[in-house]
Design a protein around this motif. Structure first.
Motif, PDB file in Angstrom:
ATOM      1  N   PRO A 120       0.844  -1.193   0.000  1.00  0.00           N
ATOM      2  CA  PRO A 120       0.000   0.000   0.000  1.00  0.00           C
ATOM      3  C   PRO A 120       0.881   1.245   0.000  1.00  0.00           C
ATOM      4  CG  PRO A 120      -0.534  -1.473   1.831  1.00  0.00           C
ATOM      5  CD  PRO A 120       0.727  -1.967   1.227  1.00  0.00           C
ATOM      6  N   PHE A 132       0.401   4.168   1.102  1.00  0.00           N
ATOM      7  CA  PHE A 132       0.484   4.929   2.348  1.00  0.00           C
ATOM      8  C   PHE A 132       1.370   4.229   3.368  1.00  0.00           C
ATOM      9  CE2 PHE A 132      -2.674   2.130   4.246  1.00  0.00           C
ATOM     10  CZ  PHE A 132      -3.459   1.766   3.161  1.00  0.00           C
ATOM     11  N   PHE A 133       1.400   2.895   3.309  1.00  0.00           N
ATOM     12  CA  PHE A 133       2.248   2.161   4.238  1.00  0.00           C
ATOM     13  C   PHE A 133       3.722   2.370   3.887  1.00  0.00           C
ATOM     14  CE2 PHE A 133       4.085  -2.092   5.574  1.00  0.00           C
ATOM     15  CZ  PHE A 133       4.139  -1.776   6.921  1.00  0.00           C
ATOM     16  N   LEU A 179       4.652   5.917   4.873  1.00  0.00           N
ATOM     17  CA  LEU A 179       4.868   6.061   6.309  1.00  0.00           C
ATOM     18  C   LEU A 179       6.181   5.412   6.723  1.00  0.00           C
ATOM     19  CD1 LEU A 179       1.255   5.321   7.631  1.00  0.00           C
ATOM     20  CD2 LEU A 179       2.458   7.509   7.624  1.00  0.00           C
ATOM     21  N   GLY A 180       6.439   4.224   6.158  1.00  0.00           N
ATOM     22  CA  GLY A 180       7.677   3.522   6.484  1.00  0.00           C
ATOM     23  C   GLY A 180       8.893   4.355   6.109  1.00  0.00           C
ATOM     24  N   ILE A 222       9.019   7.608   5.697  1.00  0.00           N
ATOM     25  CA  ILE A 222       9.111   8.778   6.571  1.00  0.00           C
ATOM     26  C   ILE A 222       9.775   8.371   7.887  1.00  0.00           C
ATOM     27  CG2 ILE A 222       7.786  10.469   7.920  1.00  0.00           C
ATOM     28  CD1 ILE A 222       5.734  10.536   5.708  1.00  0.00           C
ATOM     29  N   TYR A 223       9.334   7.215   8.395  1.00  0.00           N
ATOM     30  CA  TYR A 223       9.873   6.741   9.666  1.00  0.00           C
ATOM     31  C   TYR A 223      11.381   6.537   9.569  1.00  0.00           C
ATOM     32  CZ  TYR A 223      10.469   3.815  13.823  1.00  0.00           C
ATOM     33  OH  TYR A 223      10.889   3.313  15.017  1.00  0.00           O
ATOM     34  N   VAL A 273      12.430  10.465  10.075  1.00  0.00           N
ATOM     35  CA  VAL A 273      12.429  10.510  11.530  1.00  0.00           C
ATOM     36  C   VAL A 273      13.740   9.977  12.108  1.00  0.00           C
ATOM     37  CG1 VAL A 273      11.281   9.677  13.615  1.00  0.00           C
ATOM     38  CG2 VAL A 273       9.934  10.327  11.616  1.00  0.00           C
ATOM     39  N   THR A 279       9.904  15.567   6.703  1.00  0.00           N
ATOM     40  CA  THR A 279       8.796  14.628   6.794  1.00  0.00           C
ATOM     41  C   THR A 279       7.667  14.955   5.825  1.00  0.00           C
ATOM     42  OG1 THR A 279       7.835  15.939   8.542  1.00  0.00           O
ATOM     43  CG2 THR A 279       9.196  14.064   9.211  1.00  0.00           C
ATOM     44  N   GLN A 311      -1.566  13.478   0.797  1.00  0.00           N
ATOM     45  CA  GLN A 311      -2.079  13.520   2.148  1.00  0.00           C
ATOM     46  C   GLN A 311      -0.975  13.165   3.151  1.00  0.00           C
ATOM     47  OE1 GLN A 311      -4.861  14.655   2.975  1.00  0.00           O
ATOM     48  NE2 GLN A 311      -5.136  13.992   5.093  1.00  0.00           N
ATOM     49  N   ILE A 312      -0.219  12.106   2.850  1.00  0.00           N
ATOM     50  CA  ILE A 312       0.813  11.665   3.795  1.00  0.00           C
ATOM     51  C   ILE A 312       1.962  12.661   3.884  1.00  0.00           C
ATOM     52  CG2 ILE A 312       2.563   9.894   4.190  1.00  0.00           C
ATOM     53  CD1 ILE A 312       0.598   7.955   2.796  1.00  0.00           C
ATOM     54  N   MET A 345      -6.902  -3.431  -1.403  1.00  0.00           N
ATOM     55  CA  MET A 345      -6.013  -2.280  -1.327  1.00  0.00           C
ATOM     56  C   MET A 345      -6.827  -0.979  -1.331  1.00  0.00           C
ATOM     57  SD  MET A 345      -2.502  -2.068  -1.861  1.00  0.00           S
ATOM     58  CE  MET A 345      -1.518  -2.091  -3.318  1.00  0.00           C
ATOM     59  N   PHE A 359      -7.927   4.389   5.376  1.00  0.00           N
ATOM     60  CA  PHE A 359      -6.789   5.171   5.867  1.00  0.00           C
ATOM     61  C   PHE A 359      -7.111   6.664   5.812  1.00  0.00           C
ATOM     62  CE2 PHE A 359      -2.972   7.624   4.640  1.00  0.00           C
ATOM     63  CZ  PHE A 359      -2.207   7.450   5.779  1.00  0.00           C
ATOM     64  N   LEU A 360      -7.771   7.081   4.732  1.00  0.00           N
ATOM     65  CA  LEU A 360      -8.105   8.498   4.584  1.00  0.00           C
ATOM     66  C   LEU A 360      -9.310   8.887   5.449  1.00  0.00           C
ATOM     67  CD1 LEU A 360      -7.725   8.927   0.720  1.00  0.00           C
ATOM     68  CD2 LEU A 360      -6.277   9.928   2.484  1.00  0.00           C
ATOM     69  N   LEU A 385      -4.218   2.278  10.412  1.00  0.00           N
ATOM     70  CA  LEU A 385      -3.021   3.032  10.012  1.00  0.00           C
ATOM     71  C   LEU A 385      -3.251   4.541  10.069  1.00  0.00           C
ATOM     72  CD1 LEU A 385      -1.835   0.861   7.038  1.00  0.00           C
ATOM     73  CD2 LEU A 385      -0.240   1.864   8.652  1.00  0.00           C
ATOM     74  N   GLN A 392      -0.572   8.858  10.929  1.00  0.00           N
ATOM     75  CA  GLN A 392      -0.290  10.137  10.279  1.00  0.00           C
ATOM     76  C   GLN A 392       0.248  11.139  11.285  1.00  0.00           C
ATOM     77  OE1 GLN A 392      -2.893  11.671   7.001  1.00  0.00           O
ATOM     78  NE2 GLN A 392      -4.203  10.035   7.729  1.00  0.00           N
ATOM     79  N   LEU A 399       3.777   7.554  14.692  1.00  0.00           N
ATOM     80  CA  LEU A 399       4.723   7.063  13.694  1.00  0.00           C
ATOM     81  C   LEU A 399       6.068   6.762  14.345  1.00  0.00           C
ATOM     82  CD1 LEU A 399       4.981   6.588  10.599  1.00  0.00           C
ATOM     83  CD2 LEU A 399       6.030   8.833  10.488  1.00  0.00           C
ATOM     84  N   TRP A 407       1.152   0.706  13.739  1.00  0.00           N
ATOM     85  CA  TRP A 407       0.983   0.825  12.288  1.00  0.00           C
ATOM     86  C   TRP A 407       1.750  -0.197  11.463  1.00  0.00           C
ATOM     87  CZ3 TRP A 407       5.226   2.262   9.293  1.00  0.00           C
ATOM     88  CH2 TRP A 407       6.306   2.839   9.959  1.00  0.00           C
ATOM     89  N   GLY A 418      -0.119  -2.607   8.289  1.00  0.00           N
ATOM     90  CA  GLY A 418       0.499  -2.380   6.982  1.00  0.00           C
ATOM     91  C   GLY A 418       1.055  -3.683   6.420  1.00  0.00           C
ATOM     92  N   ILE A 443      -1.717  -5.942   5.148  1.00  0.00           N
ATOM     93  CA  ILE A 443      -2.216  -5.565   3.812  1.00  0.00           C
ATOM     94  C   ILE A 443      -1.241  -6.072   2.755  1.00  0.00           C
ATOM     95  CG2 ILE A 443      -2.908  -3.667   2.297  1.00  0.00           C
ATOM     96  CD1 ILE A 443      -3.327  -1.978   4.833  1.00  0.00           C
TER      97      ILE A 443
END
Lengths: 325, 296, 305
Positions: free
Chosen positions: B123, B125-126, B129-130, B132-133, B137, B144, B241-242, C237, C244-245, C260, C264, C269, C276, C280, C283
């Motif tokens: 995905p 978004f996953f 996020l990963g 970004i982490y 981060v 970010t 969005q992310i 998916m 998620f949104l 998840l 954000q 995070l 999270w 993830g 999925i």
């Protein structure tokens, strides 16, 4: 009178395919696959129909069994006009009028067992039920020379020749009057061709069948036919008794076709060979006058201008200057 | 047009959403009247169409700024992100796909096929996020989110560091899908007789691959890339969005949350325009690349 | 390599009539061949095993989940421990239990959506191809229209209007997915329709429904199954993305996507990866497994190989 009338009468049949172009699929012209053909087929005979690829012979065969929709003309089958009937209204006629296809690989549903392929006609027409159907399927397999043990196999497990036997079995399931054989042996090996041709003539005797036998090679037609018609660019150019037509062809095109057929005996080979020139013209835009004039070795001015018509003789020809008998 | 009716027939309208329940009914009606919300749907649609013909998309319900202006501000960043991701994705997919095909059934091929599967199955978004982490981060290599450092000096490098992560995420997903297309297309072409001929003439394998095979293999790929554009626009919604990327994807979410219909209408119009334009471009490119196709 | 039906050796047949050699297999040769081809594809088998396990997890959720997924256990945002293997979320619910129950949501959305749109798409595709003419034109223009829209953007708008819950998501995803199936089916029906075994059926006077469903459909079903398999993965998916949104399945019902959502925020995070990473990963695992199955099926059905 009725007794004398032919099994099938085709009058001025035209089968055209529209050529579509553009966003709105406007029809910009027609491929004249079958262009004004008149002929009859009598009970018990085999009419051979020869011509080059693309001359419209298959379209003609398919029009007769109404897999194509004719554009103009008339098809009388046992004195019934079937030219413009809807598919639903043809159901009964189809038990008397069948077709055998050229490609034995494409003509059998790969997902059906042989037994289902052969049982389907009876079941769909409610002609038999249960064990009766099985008995009929067994009989069909016997008739085409396939072991009954093969019933539960799928088409892909068979060779081309065996598949064609299945196709033939399906076509004779109703014991029809007329079968259109659309190049039934063209896709097969020569050795297999002879077997299938023998099978077809045996079945003709047994079931009192009439054939329209379409082929692009002279060999098979010569072997099986009683009468032969020669087709060029959507038209019949010559039609007559087989022996007579082969002995003394009247149309230059027939002559060339016959010469192109290799003879087993070298002493019989013609010394002078007339070689055909050029390509087959497009059936969307056939030449003016006689359609063969662009390739005819004997073409004269008249041929370019005026289209010859099939004369009225038993051995008929459509040529301004037919060859001497 | 379809969109317009779906949106219009929706229950609830912006005036209802933003009002204080104590507002007198008359004031409410007046506001609706001003916004034209009391007219029949058909009339509203034709008004909207008429304005559209004059280049007017109306005004936002929430900020009262012209829709064209709001979308205009947001479209640049999205196009930048999407085209960078498309280029990045294809820059990975084409060479990897070709190599996979040339070295069919080798370890390289298997590993790349496996990776492409993960690329299509993860995905966005996953993955985002990963990344970004890990990179923002933990390693602090990249920011970010956002497009520029707030209050920073800006400039090209600043923008580039903001772009790398989102472009990577969006591009990886494209690459994952396209590697398999390129590979399959290349394999099809490599089985053609004209390639056997080229090989048997003793041409260098490099020339055979690049001159003879590639040109023919890329033809179907053009179409496939064109088909990717709508998906790319969709994907950018999640990515923006992310990463808080100020593009039309983020604007979509904001407008949905605030029921800002004029903006949503405008966004759908713009998106449809982008898709239609790219479809047309795809066709033209295909015609240019394939000598057999002529537009008469 | 398995022998394709078109490679049967024609040359070995002698002149003796029925003695032509026939391959030994008899019973359901097609399915058997499909099966042997499929199990050679190791990843596809692995994918199938994982998919079956996931289905079991979904079915047995009430018995294997340690807690009620909506139950607040008391500790907020607790890291994984012996009591809560995957910790608890910000409201204090057991993450593992939510993860297990979310499997149900994902699989239901995946399978029901696909079942719905594949059925509709197949019927429309068959009708469009078989009857042709203006009906075909109309259907194809409609599919064009649907396919020109940026999928996610339109879905978001529609869901925001209809309200977000599982049923809406299924309906909306199906609404925007049937056109591709319809086009696929139309294409294969058009090519099958020209084959002589269909002509033979017409010449035998078989009824149109019989030709459509006994002869055309069984031969068009392969690509549809492959497409449906990939469709399940993509519906799962999409649901995850929407949730998620915040436009999908709404809390407190657990969905991998909405689990998840919290990530954000930078604190989650950075400091609470147990919240999270597992959803993830689930999925990814599910979609990957189903995609492998689809790939295996595609290879198994591809007669060119």
């Amino acid at each position: 009178m009725i007794a004398d009338s032919p099994l099938l009468q085709v009058e001025q049949l035209k089968t055209y395919y529209p050529i579509k172009k553009g966003v709105f699929s406007r029809t910009v012209g027609h491929v004249k696959a079958v262009d004004d053909i008149t002929l009859s087929i009598h009970k018990g005979e085999t009419l051979g129909l020869v011509g080059e690829s693309g001359c419209g012979k298959s379209s003609f065969g398919r029009s007769i069994v109404r897999l194509e929709n004719p554009f103009e003309g008339r098809i009388l089958f046992e004195n019934e006009d079937i030219t413009y009937r809807k598919q639903k209204e043809l159901r009964e006629v189809r038990t008397r009028l069948q077709i055998i296809f050229q490609d034995p690989y494409a003509s059998l549903n790969p997902r059906q067992r042989v037994a289902d392929i052969l049982a389907e006609p009876y079941i769909a027409h409610n002609l038999a039920t249960g064990s009766q159907v099985q008995a009929r399927v067994n009989r069909l397999l016997d008739m085409v020379g396939l072991p009954q043990a093969y019933k539960n196999r799928y088409p892909h497990e068979f060779s081309g020749g065996q598949r064609q036997r299945i196709g033939i079995a399906r076509a004779i399931s109703f014991e029809p009057k007329l079968i259109v054989c659309d190049e039934p042996v063209s896709a097969l090996d020569v050795s297999i061709q002879a077997q299938i041709l023998n099978l077809l003539s045996d079945l003709q005797q047994e079931l009192n069948l009439t054939y329209l036998f379409i082929a692009h090679g002279i060999g098979a037609v010569k072997y099986i036919s009683t009468r032969v018609a020669v087709m060029y660019l959507g038209k019949i150019v010559e039609i007559g008794d087989k022996d007579e037509l082969f002995r003394s062809p009247r149309h230059p095109y027939t002559q060339i076709l016959l010469q192109a057929y290799p003879k087993p005996d070298p002493t019989l080979r013609a010394d002078k060979r007339i070689v055909i020139q050029g390509d087959v013209p497009s059936p969307a835009n056939p030449p003016s006058g006689c359609r063969f004039h662009t390739r005819c070795p004997y073409a004269q001015e008249l041929c370019r201008v005026e289209e010859p018509v099939l004369d009225e003789q038993p051995h008929a020809v459509a040529c301004h200057f037919p060859l001497a008998q | 047009m379809l969109n317009y009716f779906i949106i219009k027939l929706a229950p609830g309208n912006p005036v209802d959403m933003f009002i204080d329940p104590n507002t007198p009914k008359e004031v409410l009606e007046l506001r609706k009247e001003i916004l034209g919300l009391n007219d029949p749907v058909i009339l509203q649609y034709f008004k909207w169409l008429l304005n559209l013909l004059q280049g007017q998309l109306g005004y936002s319900f929430s900020s009262y700024a012209p829709v064209t202006k709001i979308i205009g501000e947001r479209i640049g960043p999205t196009l930048l992100l999407a085209s960078a991701a498309l280029i990045f994705g294809m820059l990975i997919a084409i060479p990897v796909g070709i190599l996979s095909a040339v070295k069919q059934n080798t370890k390289f091929d298997y590993i790349m096929t496996g990776l492409s599967f993960i690329g299509t199955s993860i995905p966005q978004f996953f993955l985002g996020l990963g990344l970004i982490y890990v990179f923002a981060v933990q390693l602090k290599w990249f920011p970010t989110g956002g497009m520029i450092t707030l209050g920073g000096a800006g400039g090209f490098w600043d923008r580039l560091t903001h772009m790398i992560l989102p472009v990577f995420v969006l591009g990886i997903v494209i690459a994952g899908k396209k590697v398999r297309y390129v590979r399959a297309s290349m394999l099809d072409v490599m089985n053609m007789d004209y390639l056997r001929t080229a090989n048997s003439k003793g041409l260098h394998p490099f020339i055979v691959t690049n001159k003879h095979a590639l040109r023919n293999a890329l033809l179907p790929i053009i179409t496939v890339v064109g088909m990717e554009i709508p998906l790319l626009l969709g994907g950018s919604i999640l990515i923006e969005q992310i990463f808080q990327w100020p593009g039309i994807g983020q604007l979509t979410i904001q407008s949905i949350l605030s029921r800002d219909y004029p903006i949503l209408m405008g966004l759908n119009l713009v998106a449809a325009l982008i898709v239609l334009t790219t479809n047309l471009l795809t066709d033209l490119l295909y015609a240019a690349a394939d000598p057999r196709i002529k537009y008469t | 390599m398995a022998l394709s039906p078109y490679e049967l050796d024609e040359g070995s047949m002698s002149a003796v009539i029925p003695a032509e050699s026939v391959k030994p297999e008899t019973e359901d040769a097609f399915l058997k061949q499909l099966f042997t081809r499929f199990i050679r594809h190791k990843l596809a088998v692995a994918g199938l095993v994982i998919t079956v396990l996931l289905i079991l997890v979904a079915l047995l959720a009430p018995w294997i989940a340690p807690n009620d997924p909506k139950e607040v256990t008391g500790v907020f945002s607790a890291p994984p421990s012996a009591e809560h293997w995957l910790g608890t979320d910000q409201v204090g619910r057991d993450v593992l239990s939510r993860l297990i129950y979310a499997t149900q949501i994902s699989l239901i959305v995946g399978f029901v959506t696909v079942a719905l749109y594949v059925t509709v798409g197949t019927l429309i595709g068959i009708v469009s191809a078989y009857f042709g003419g203006w009906l075909d034109m109309l259907i194809m223009r409609i599919t064009d229209m649907f396919m020109a829209f940026p999928f996610l953007m339109v879905i978001l708008v529609v869901i925001s209007i209809l309200g977000s819950n599982m049923t809406t998501i299924i309906l909306v995803l199906a609404l925007f997915s049937w056109p591709s199936v319809a086009r696929l089916v139309r294409g294969s029906v058009l090519s099958i329709k020209q084959l002589d075994y269909i002509n033979a059926g017409v010449a035998l006077g078989l009824s149109t429904p019989r030709i459509l469903f006994r002869h055309i459909f069984p031969n068009a079903v392969g690509p549809i199954i492959v497409n449906a398999t990939f469709g399940i993965a993509s519906a799962i998916m999409s649901e995850a993305g929407l949730s998620f949104l915040g436009m999908g399945v709404q809390p407190p019902t657990a969905s991998w996507g909405n689990m998840l959502t919290d990530a954000q925020s930078l604190t989650v995070l950075t400091d609470q990866p147990w919240l999270w990473v597992p959803p993830g990963a689930m999925i990814l695992l599910t979609v990957l497994a189903i995609n492998f199955v689809g790939d295996g099926l595609r290879d198994a059905l591809d007669t060119r190989q």
